[in-house]
Design a protein around this motif. Structure first.
Motif, PDB file in Angstrom:
ATOM      1  N   LEU A   1      63.048  73.758  -7.453  1.00  0.00           N
ATOM      2  CA  LEU A   1      61.819  73.740  -8.145  1.00  0.00           C
ATOM      3  C   LEU A   1      60.542  72.277  -7.962  1.00  0.00           C
ATOM      4  CD1 LEU A   1      60.390  76.855  -9.650  1.00  0.00           C
ATOM      5  CD2 LEU A   1      61.032  76.214  -7.138  1.00  0.00           C
ATOM      6  N   SER A   2      61.066  71.312  -8.550  1.00  0.00           N
ATOM      7  CA  SER A   2      60.352  70.388  -8.997  1.00  0.00           C
ATOM      8  C   SER A   2      60.043  69.561  -8.215  1.00  0.00           C
ATOM      9  CB  SER A   2      59.980  70.038 -10.535  1.00  0.00           C
ATOM     10  OG  SER A   2      61.270  69.523 -11.159  1.00  0.00           O
ATOM     11  N   THR A   3      62.261  68.930  -7.813  1.00  0.00           N
ATOM     12  CA  THR A   3      62.417  68.352  -7.330  1.00  0.00           C
ATOM     13  C   THR A   3      62.199  68.202  -5.677  1.00  0.00           C
ATOM     14  OG1 THR A   3      64.284  67.415  -8.897  1.00  0.00           O
ATOM     15  CG2 THR A   3      64.341  66.472  -6.427  1.00  0.00           C
ATOM     16  N   TRP A   4      62.776  68.875  -5.380  1.00  0.00           N
ATOM     17  CA  TRP A   4      62.626  69.363  -3.946  1.00  0.00           C
ATOM     18  C   TRP A   4      61.967  70.146  -3.295  1.00  0.00           C
ATOM     19  CZ3 TRP A   4      66.283  66.699  -2.680  1.00  0.00           C
ATOM     20  CH2 TRP A   4      67.494  66.225  -3.199  1.00  0.00           C
ATOM     21  N   LEU A   5      60.878  70.779  -3.893  1.00  0.00           N
ATOM     22  CA  LEU A   5      60.286  71.098  -3.145  1.00  0.00           C
ATOM     23  C   LEU A   5      58.368  70.309  -4.037  1.00  0.00           C
ATOM     24  CD1 LEU A   5      59.463  75.265  -4.514  1.00  0.00           C
ATOM     25  CD2 LEU A   5      59.944  73.798  -2.464  1.00  0.00           C
ATOM     26  N   MET A   6      57.987  70.022  -4.710  1.00  0.00           N
ATOM     27  CA  MET A   6      57.274  69.078  -4.775  1.00  0.00           C
ATOM     28  C   MET A   6      57.374  67.487  -4.865  1.00  0.00           C
ATOM     29  SD  MET A   6      54.431  68.725  -8.329  1.00  0.00           S
ATOM     30  CE  MET A   6      56.359  67.931  -9.355  1.00  0.00           C
ATOM     31  N   ASN A   7      58.427  67.352  -5.146  1.00  0.00           N
ATOM     32  CA  ASN A   7      58.300  65.568  -5.295  1.00  0.00           C
ATOM     33  C   ASN A   7      58.718  65.170  -3.526  1.00  0.00           C
ATOM     34  OD1 ASN A   7      58.989  63.089  -5.311  1.00  0.00           O
ATOM     35  ND2 ASN A   7      60.806  63.395  -6.754  1.00  0.00           N
ATOM     36  N   LEU A   8      59.806  66.245  -2.707  1.00  0.00           N
ATOM     37  CA  LEU A   8      60.096  66.224  -1.776  1.00  0.00           C
ATOM     38  C   LEU A   8      58.452  65.895  -0.654  1.00  0.00           C
ATOM     39  CD1 LEU A   8      61.769  66.297   0.895  1.00  0.00           C
ATOM     40  CD2 LEU A   8      62.679  68.264   1.061  1.00  0.00           C
ATOM     41  N   GLY A   9      58.222  67.250  -0.986  1.00  0.00           N
ATOM     42  CA  GLY A   9      56.269  67.088  -0.156  1.00  0.00           C
ATOM     43  C   GLY A   9      55.833  66.002  -0.498  1.00  0.00           C
ATOM     44  N   ILE A  10      55.808  65.245  -1.841  1.00  0.00           N
ATOM     45  CA  ILE A  10      55.070  64.371  -1.831  1.00  0.00           C
ATOM     46  C   ILE A  10      55.708  63.293  -1.202  1.00  0.00           C
ATOM     47  CG2 ILE A  10      54.455  62.837  -3.359  1.00  0.00           C
ATOM     48  CD1 ILE A  10      53.917  65.688  -5.777  1.00  0.00           C
ATOM     49  N   LEU A  11      56.807  63.182  -0.949  1.00  0.00           N
ATOM     50  CA  LEU A  11      57.125  60.902  -0.170  1.00  0.00           C
ATOM     51  C   LEU A  11      57.177  61.814   0.899  1.00  0.00           C
ATOM     52  CD1 LEU A  11      61.139  61.200  -2.701  1.00  0.00           C
ATOM     53  CD2 LEU A  11      59.360  59.619  -2.273  1.00  0.00           C
ATOM     54  N   LYS A  12      57.267  63.095   1.769  1.00  0.00           N
ATOM     55  CA  LYS A  12      57.180  63.553   2.962  1.00  0.00           C
ATOM     56  C   LYS A  12      55.415  62.647   3.144  1.00  0.00           C
ATOM     57  CE  LYS A  12      59.046  65.992   5.928  1.00  0.00           C
ATOM     58  NZ  LYS A  12      59.520  67.277   6.038  1.00  0.00           N
ATOM     59  N   TRP A  13      54.966  63.902   2.564  1.00  0.00           N
ATOM     60  CA  TRP A  13      53.658  63.082   3.257  1.00  0.00           C
ATOM     61  C   TRP A  13      53.134  61.801   2.637  1.00  0.00           C
ATOM     62  CZ3 TRP A  13      50.225  61.073  -0.917  1.00  0.00           C
ATOM     63  CH2 TRP A  13      48.211  61.108  -0.427  1.00  0.00           C
ATOM     64  N   HIS A  14      53.453  60.744   1.575  1.00  0.00           N
ATOM     65  CA  HIS A  14      53.344  59.714   1.831  1.00  0.00           C
ATOM     66  C   HIS A  14      53.778  58.372   3.087  1.00  0.00           C
ATOM     67  CE1 HIS A  14      52.569  55.797   0.263  1.00  0.00           C
ATOM     68  NE2 HIS A  14      53.808  55.431  -0.152  1.00  0.00           N
ATOM     69  N   MET A  15      55.008  59.557   3.279  1.00  0.00           N
ATOM     70  CA  MET A  15      55.862  58.603   4.332  1.00  0.00           C
ATOM     71  C   MET A  15      55.239  58.706   6.254  1.00  0.00           C
ATOM     72  SD  MET A  15      59.880  58.089   3.257  1.00  0.00           S
ATOM     73  CE  MET A  15      60.451  57.261   4.543  1.00  0.00           C
ATOM     74  N   GLU A  16      54.079  59.508   6.080  1.00  0.00           N
ATOM     75  CA  GLU A  16      53.972  59.861   7.526  1.00  0.00           C
ATOM     76  C   GLU A  16      52.282  59.705   7.064  1.00  0.00           C
ATOM     77  OE1 GLU A  16      53.538  64.320   7.045  1.00  0.00           O
ATOM     78  OE2 GLU A  16      56.055  64.743   7.792  1.00  0.00           O
ATOM     79  N   ARG A  17      52.066  59.718   6.707  1.00  0.00           N
ATOM     80  CA  ARG A  17      50.668  58.245   6.452  1.00  0.00           C
ATOM     81  C   ARG A  17      51.423  57.308   6.583  1.00  0.00           C
ATOM     82  NH1 ARG A  17      47.361  58.485   2.325  1.00  0.00           N
ATOM     83  NH2 ARG A  17      45.844  58.764   3.121  1.00  0.00           N
TER      84      ARG A  17
END
Length: 283
Positions: free
Chosen positions: A263-279
């Motif tokens: 959960l922490s890797t593939w939901l939270m960390n992945l979501g944060i990284l995608k949000w960071h790169m999309e910005r």
């Protein structure tokens, strides 16, 4: 599995971030309300290994020790004709032998005092603290980007919080063995986080969703392989080696930690990284 992976990596990531965050908050609230049991290595007590002179069950041994010694916190692990009895508080060996000479032959008798317990607890706190500090320094040195580094540390913190909350929920004591399992979880969780971060930030083949999906396939396969081995270990110990309490605690903590790592890797960390790169981050 493929559909789940595609949903995780290609759908809206912001709602998915909330799932591990909510579980982490609930775990911390439960931990704050009910606390965490400490093993005999930490809170002090007595651990006695005995040979039974007559056939008895675990509950019978526990009731016998409680009634004769006048203590309430007694745990018994039985394997064949040998029992390991853990008693909260210090017990005199001569007194124990006198009271139970008709039922037990003492094979080993070990007492852990309060001074050793406090020293062990201090070492545990320092070990976990330095593990997080050096992890954060190493990750920041590799990626030179604050957001991915903070995401990895937050993911590891979420993983450990859920695992410790699960220990409190299922009554697994905090001991030297379970702390070792928590440290292993930090290392494993960081491995999967770095796998994800490297795929997204360092590689450029394919678009962002393709790289995320590839990382997710690899990481989940690794986690399920580790999870399967821990489940087998837990079942074998529970059924065939019930006296090996250390192995049971380690495998149980790792099972809960590996599930929380998904959960922490593939939901939270992945979501944060995608949000960071999309910005436009990490260009």
């Amino acid at each position: 599995m493929v559909d789940i992976i595609k949903y995780i990596t290609r759908q809206s990531h912001k709602p998915l971030i909330l799932i591990p965050v909510i579980l982490m908050i609930l775990s911390l609230l439960y931990l704050g309300a009910f606390g965490l049991n400490e093993g005999v290595d930490l809170k002090g007590g007595t651990m006695v290994t005995v040979e039974l002179k007559q056939s008895m069950t675990e509950s019978q041994i526990t009731d016998l020790v409680q009634s004769n010694l006048g203590v309430s916190d007694v745990k018994t692990s039985l394997s064949g004709n040998t029992a390991t009895i853990t008693i909260s508080g210090n017990v005199d060996q001569a007194n124990f032998d006198q009271k139970f000479s008709n039922q037990f032959n003492i094979l080993s008798f070990r007492s852990v005092g309060a001074l050793l317990s406090q020293a062990a607890m201090d070492q545990i706190v320092y070990a976990l603290l330095f593990a997080f500090i050096f992890m954060a320094i190493t990750v920041f040195f590799v990626f030179r980007d604050l957001v991915p580094s903070a995401a990895i540390v937050l993911s590891a913190l979420c993983n450990i919080s859920i695992a410790v909350g699960s220990m409190s929920l299922f009554g697994i004591p905090l001991s030297v063995a379970s702390v070792g399992a928590l440290l292993m979880l930090i290392g494993y969780g960081v491995d999967t986080d770095i796998l994800l971060t490297t795929r997204l930030l360092k590689r450029h083949a394919g678009d962002l969703d393709d790289r995320a999906e590839g990382a997710c396939r690899t990481g989940i396969t690794l986690t399920f392989a580790a999870l399967a081995s821990m489940v087998v270990l837990f079942v074998v110990v529970k059924v065939f080696i019930p006296s090996a309490q250390v192995l049971e605690d380690i495998s149980a903590v790792l099972i809960m930690g590996l599930l929380s790592d998904l959960l922490s890797t593939w939901l939270m960390n992945l979501g944060i990284l995608k949000w960071h790169m999309e910005r436009g981050g990490h260009n």
